[in-house]
Structure formats: structure tokens, C-alpha cells
Design a protein around this motif. Structure first.
Motif, PDB file in Angstrom:
ATOM      1  N   ALA A  61       0.873  -1.234  -0.167  1.00 20.09           N
ATOM      2  CA  ALA A  61       0.017   0.014   0.150  1.00 20.09           C
ATOM      3  C   ALA A  61       0.794   1.213   0.032  1.00 20.09           C
ATOM      4  O   ALA A  61       0.593   2.208  -0.719  1.00 20.09           O
ATOM      5  CB  ALA A  61      -0.843   0.101   1.195  1.00 20.09           C
ATOM      6  N   ALA A  62       1.936   1.273   0.705  1.00 17.01           N
ATOM      7  CA  ALA A  62       2.830   2.462   0.797  1.00 17.01           C
ATOM      8  C   ALA A  62       3.527   2.593  -0.773  1.00 17.01           C
ATOM      9  O   ALA A  62       3.678   3.722  -1.153  1.00 17.01           O
ATOM     10  CB  ALA A  62       4.059   1.980   1.769  1.00 17.01           C
ATOM     11  N   VAL A  63       3.722   1.597  -1.100  1.00 19.78           N
ATOM     12  CA  VAL A  63       4.412   1.705  -2.412  1.00 19.78           C
ATOM     13  C   VAL A  63       3.546   2.219  -3.705  1.00 19.78           C
ATOM     14  O   VAL A  63       3.895   3.215  -4.454  1.00 19.78           O
ATOM     15  CB  VAL A  63       5.094   0.537  -2.933  1.00 19.78           C
ATOM     16  CG1 VAL A  63       5.599   0.491  -4.521  1.00 19.78           C
ATOM     17  CG2 VAL A  63       6.421  -0.044  -2.165  1.00 19.78           C
ATOM     18  N   VAL A  64       2.193   1.817  -3.624  1.00 15.96           N
ATOM     19  CA  VAL A  64       1.356   2.362  -4.460  1.00 15.96           C
ATOM     20  C   VAL A  64       0.851   3.693  -4.108  1.00 15.96           C
ATOM     21  O   VAL A  64       0.656   4.572  -5.127  1.00 15.96           O
ATOM     22  CB  VAL A  64      -0.038   1.347  -4.427  1.00 15.96           C
ATOM     23  CG1 VAL A  64      -1.273   1.915  -5.192  1.00 15.96           C
ATOM     24  CG2 VAL A  64       0.385  -0.083  -4.879  1.00 15.96           C
ATOM     25  N   ALA A  65       0.933   3.986  -2.923  1.00 22.25           N
ATOM     26  CA  ALA A  65       0.420   5.504  -2.603  1.00 22.25           C
ATOM     27  C   ALA A  65       1.588   6.281  -3.125  1.00 22.25           C
ATOM     28  O   ALA A  65       1.567   7.565  -3.400  1.00 22.25           O
ATOM     29  CB  ALA A  65       0.331   5.696  -1.101  1.00 22.25           C
ATOM     30  N   TYR A  66       3.121   5.973  -2.804  1.00 22.63           N
ATOM     31  CA  TYR A  66       3.844   6.666  -3.304  1.00 22.63           C
ATOM     32  C   TYR A  66       4.098   6.801  -4.719  1.00 22.63           C
ATOM     33  O   TYR A  66       4.209   8.001  -5.457  1.00 22.63           O
ATOM     34  CB  TYR A  66       5.378   5.967  -2.753  1.00 22.63           C
ATOM     35  CG  TYR A  66       6.535   7.023  -3.146  1.00 22.63           C
ATOM     36  CD1 TYR A  66       6.729   8.305  -2.626  1.00 22.63           C
ATOM     37  CD2 TYR A  66       7.516   6.503  -3.996  1.00 22.63           C
ATOM     38  CE1 TYR A  66       7.813   8.886  -2.849  1.00 22.63           C
ATOM     39  CE2 TYR A  66       8.579   7.298  -4.384  1.00 22.63           C
ATOM     40  CZ  TYR A  66       8.747   8.585  -3.843  1.00 22.63           C
ATOM     41  OH  TYR A  66      10.010   9.318  -4.071  1.00 22.63           O
TER      42      TYR A  66
END
Length: 73
Positions: A61-66
Motif C-alpha cells: 500500500a505504501a509503494v502504491v501510494a508513493y
């Protein structure tokens, strides 16, 4: 019109690496949830597998949000 092949290659390699890492993390998350269910069926708690899968999903989720942040900014 000139194409900067070095920059294009860099973008390709980074995108490929990100896709592979994201896919592997998601797969490990799914595997962790499956291991938790197996452990619970055998009388265990499966807390370690569940915690690992939550960490994997959080990193995904953090990679997608970034990535969305990079596109929108």
C-alpha cells in the motif's frame, strides 16, 4: 527529436524492479494469510504469519501510494 536512451533504460529497469517487488510482496502476503489459516486448523494461533502478511500488505500500500503521489505531484 532525440531520445535519451539511458534515461529510458533507467525508467524501464526501475519500473520492472518495482513491479517484481510489489508482486512478490503481495504474493507473500497472501501466503502468510494461508499459513495462518493452516496453523489455526492445526490448533496453533498463526500470529507470526498474520503479522508478516499485514507488513507485506502495508508495504504494498505504501509503494502504491508513493507512486500515486509521484504521478499527482
Amino acid at each position: 527529436m532525440d531520445i535519451d536512451w539511458g534515461a529510458l533504460g533507467t525508467v524501464f529497469v526501475v519500473a520492472l524492479a518495482a513491479a517484481v517487488v510489489l508482486t512478490v510482496l503481495f504474493a507473500y502476503g497472501i501466503r502468510g494469510l494461508s499459513a495462518r489459516e493452516t496453523a489455526r486448523e492445526q490448533g496453533g494461533s498463526g500470529v507470526a504469519a498474520f503479522t508478516g502478511s499485514i507488513v507485506c500488505f502495508a508495504v504494498c500500500a505504501a509503494v502504491v501510494a508513493y507512486g500515486i503521489y509521484l504521478i499527482a505531484a
